[in-house]
Design a protein around this motif. Structure first.
Motif, PDB file in Angstrom:
ATOM      1  N   ARG A 328       0.822  -1.203   0.000  1.00 18.21           N
ATOM      2  CA  ARG A 328       0.000   0.000   0.000  1.00 18.21           C
ATOM      3  C   ARG A 328       0.863   1.263   0.000  1.00 18.21           C
ATOM      4  N   ASP A 412     -11.355  -4.624   9.423  1.00 19.42           N
ATOM      5  CA  ASP A 412     -11.960  -4.905   8.119  1.00 19.42           C
ATOM      6  C   ASP A 412     -12.686  -3.676   7.579  1.00 19.42           C
ATOM      7  N   GLU A 415     -10.093  -1.091   6.459  1.00 19.45           N
ATOM      8  CA  GLU A 415      -9.551  -1.440   5.148  1.00 19.45           C
ATOM      9  C   GLU A 415     -10.523  -1.063   4.032  1.00 19.45           C
ATOM     10  N   ASN A 419      -9.738   1.437   0.990  1.00 17.44           N
ATOM     11  CA  ASN A 419      -9.896   1.018  -0.399  1.00 17.44           C
ATOM     12  C   ASN A 419     -10.860   1.917  -1.159  1.00 17.44           C
TER      13      ASN A 419
END
Length: 659
Positions: A328, A412, A415, A419
């Motif tokens: 990343r 989660d 993330e 994204n």
């Protein structure tokens, strides 16, 4: 100075510009500005503002490379398009709602399989025309007979007046599925390309520049803006093409391996005798496999802004092999300290427990903040997490997560928000490493040193030793990809094990891979890694002058090129006396022609291709004597005792991109 050209490369992090006197291959001036996202035009304007306006007005040629096509595909921001597949074809999974299959198509001899279902096309087009801005058409074996694609295009034009992209115009090789995808993507890029290219042209006009404008394609060739507006899909990965051309131009090496270190990734490619190596496979972007011919390239998700983080169950158990670089991209600590006045204090005051679990988002040097993009279509939990994060950098473990299960950070969800580009990370990077070593000090050195110290103390190391370790690790990543590019008999795991054991020791005692091909480093600040890379590779490693703007220079090194591939089908029959009756049939855009001899068929194919190439060059103000022609003929033979079953005639024309 009579032949001044301007190259502009709008990369992922920086937009570079170079003014070049092409007569003596001399860089007159170069500048860098941050790329503006999602519209790169502002970044181009900013970098032009840094150049001498008097020299700009003397520019006769402008050549550009940019990521607009690649980014549009990756982010699914293309214009709404419908794909019409003719013949029995597989519908691409992602296009089930934007695609129809109708009867028609041809066979491997170019003969009609079924009559084209014009009524089916008419019904479909009228049902979706208010929802799309363009159509793509791809017919089975259209490279041998494009009649059905042409008929469909004419009908769609009559019904809508919309742009129609035909697969046979974009690809000359077999592969109906990939040809359909290529046509679809090209159609979706048409308005994006037009807006960008017209804006660039208008900007040069506003500055009083009277220039010929071209853009670099992903095969290393350039095309006029008008052609790019019609075929923008061919500009995906133009940046890597620019890097290998720039490496060759700046180093003077006609054959070399180029390693381009960018902010997000590192690209490895090669040029041989002045021509970039082209992949045998079509370019793949965002999961889409296309028929676009692109340079052969390996891309590593490791660049100057890649996140350096530790993967371990807790701080106490962390070991050096658990240090990760990428994939990343984050904002470097040294840059964040300049962007956010309170950042350095936040970083300094943060306390981390020794039993803290280390992950990509939970580190002693990793902070988050909102990106500034509008938050929409979020679930209730996603919105709840998003609202906890503000416009100033903060550590995730400093926030209150008690309203989430067991009061733990919902990694989660974090993330997902990253994204979706709604929040972004700040972290330690190779750019910070170079600030600590003093080799590159554009931003806040003290903040970089603080970040290095926080990570180094986990391993009981001095920050300088930790940064030297990271430099060797980054160099090893480059070395592994370089060796794999030149010799794919190794596996990546095997090379990593070998180099871990024998290379990069830092004490001068190591085994290295030898290469007679020079390795040229492009991108800022690559010269800082020459020594470490030399611990793994026994080769001539060069960071040429102006390496930091190699891609901008590479835009100007591309040639105008046209490639024609003509297939010759061979029908043979053995007579009773043992003789062979053979017929050779050529397939071109003007239809089929049969010949009694191979020489006659191949000669016709070559003549047809050359005529098409010279016509293309003339349209681009290139005279016939200035065109270099290369011809390759390949015969497909299954039985040495029998005639070939197919002959492929490849004719390529090249010319210097000049005014």
């Amino acid at each position: 100075m009579t032949n001044i050209s301007l190259g502009i490369d709008a990369g992922g992090t920086y937009t570079d510009a170079a003014l070049v006197d092409m007569d003596d291959r001399r860089i007159l001036q170069s500048q860098k500005a941050l790329t503006t996202y999602p519209n790169p035009l502002r970044g181009i304007q900013n970098v032009l503002d840094l150049l001498d306006p008097a020299i700009l007005k003397q520019v006769k040629l402008l050549s550009v490379s940019t990521t607009f096509a690649t980014n549009t595909i990756l982010e699914k921001n293309g214009a709404p398009v419908s794909l019409i597949l003719i013949g029995s074809q597989k519908v691409p999974e992602h296009l089930k709602d934007n695609c129809v299959v109708v009867k028609g198509g041809h066979n491997y001899r170019g003969a009609e399989n079924e009559e084209l279902d014009l009524d089916g096309i008419r019904e479909y087009v009228l049902s979706v025309k208010d929802k799309v801005s363009a159509f793509a058409v791809s017919s089975f074996y259209s490279i041998l007979n494009p009649d059905h694609e042409k008929a469909a295009r004419q009908l769609i034009h009559e019904l809508t007046g919309y742009p129609v992209v035909c697969g046979y115009e974009l690809a000359q090789s077999l592969g109906a599925y990939e040809r359909g995808v290529t046509a679809y993507l090209n159609a979706s890029l048409l308005p994006v390309a037009r807006v960008f290219l017209e804006a660039v042209a208008e900007e040069t006009k506003r500055r009083g520049m009277k220039v010929k404008t071209t853009m670099l394609k992903c095969n290393g060739a350039v095309a006029m803006f008008g052609e790019v507006m019609d075929r923008p899909v061919e500009t995906i990965f133009s940046g890597p093409a620019a890097s290998v051309l720039g490496a060759s131009f700046l180093s003077g090496k006609e054959t070399c391996l180029a390693i381009d270190v960018g902010g997000t990734s590192t690209d490895v490619s090669m040029i041989e005798d002045g021509i970039p190596q082209i992949s045998d496979l079509g370019a793949t972007v965002g999961g889409w496999k296309t028929k676009v011919r692109a340079i052969k390239m390996e891309t590593i998700a490791a660049g100057g802004d890649s996140h350096i983080w530790i993967k371990a169950d807790n701080v106490v158990d962390a070991r050096l092999p658990s240090v990760m670089i990428g994939p990343r991209r984050v904002i470097p600590i040294c840059r964040a300290a300049v962007m956010y006045p309170k950042f350095a204090d936040t970083l300094k005051d943060h306390w981390a427990a020794h039993n803290m679990s280390l992950s990509e988002f939970l580190q002693k040097t990793t902070l988050v903040l909102r990106s500034g993009y509008e938050a929409s279509n979020l679930s209730s939990d996603e919105m709840k997490a998003y609202q906890k994060i503000g416009d100033e950098p903060v550590f995730l473990d400093d926030l209150n997560w008690k309203d989430f299960p067991e009061g733990e950070i919902p990694f989660d969800i974090i993330e997902t928000l990253v994204n979706k580009r709604l929040i972004q990370l700040i972290g330690f990077t190779p750019t910070d490493v170079l600030h600590v070593t003093g080799e590159f000090v554009q931003w806040d050195v003290e903040a970089a040193q603080l970040g290095a110290r926080k990570l180094a103390e986990i391993f009981n190391m001095a920050k300088e030793d930790f940064c030297r370790f990271i430099k060797r690790k980054f160099a090893k990543i480059m070395a592994v990809e370089a060796v794999l590019f030149l010799n794919d008999t190794f596996s990546r795991d095997e090379l990593n094990l070998f180099m871990d054991k024998f290379g990069g020791t830092g004490n001068g005692s190591y085994l290295r891979f030898k290469s007679d091909i020079p390795i040229i480093l492009i991108g800022a600040p690559v010269q800082c890694f020459i020594s470490e890379l030399g611990e793994y590779l026994d080769a001539e490693i060069i960071a040429p002058e102006h390496y930091a703007v190699g891609n901008a220079v590479g835009c100007l090194a591309g040639k105008l090129a046209k490639r024609i591939e003509i297939r010759v089908e061979v029908e043979s029959k053995e007579e009773e006396n043992g003789d062979w009756t053979i017929r050779y049939t050529t397939f071109t855009t003007e239809g089929q022609r049969s010949f009694p001899t191979k020489d006659a068929a191949v000669h016709y194919a070559e003549t047809f291709a050359k005529k098409d190439i010279y016509k293309y060059m003339k349209e681009n103000d290139i005279n016939e004597p200035d065109v270099e022609i290369r011809v390759k003929t390949k015969e497909m033979i299954y039985d040495p005792q029998k005639p070939p079953v197919q002959i492929d005639v490849l004719v390529e024309g090249f010319a210097e991109n000049k005014v």
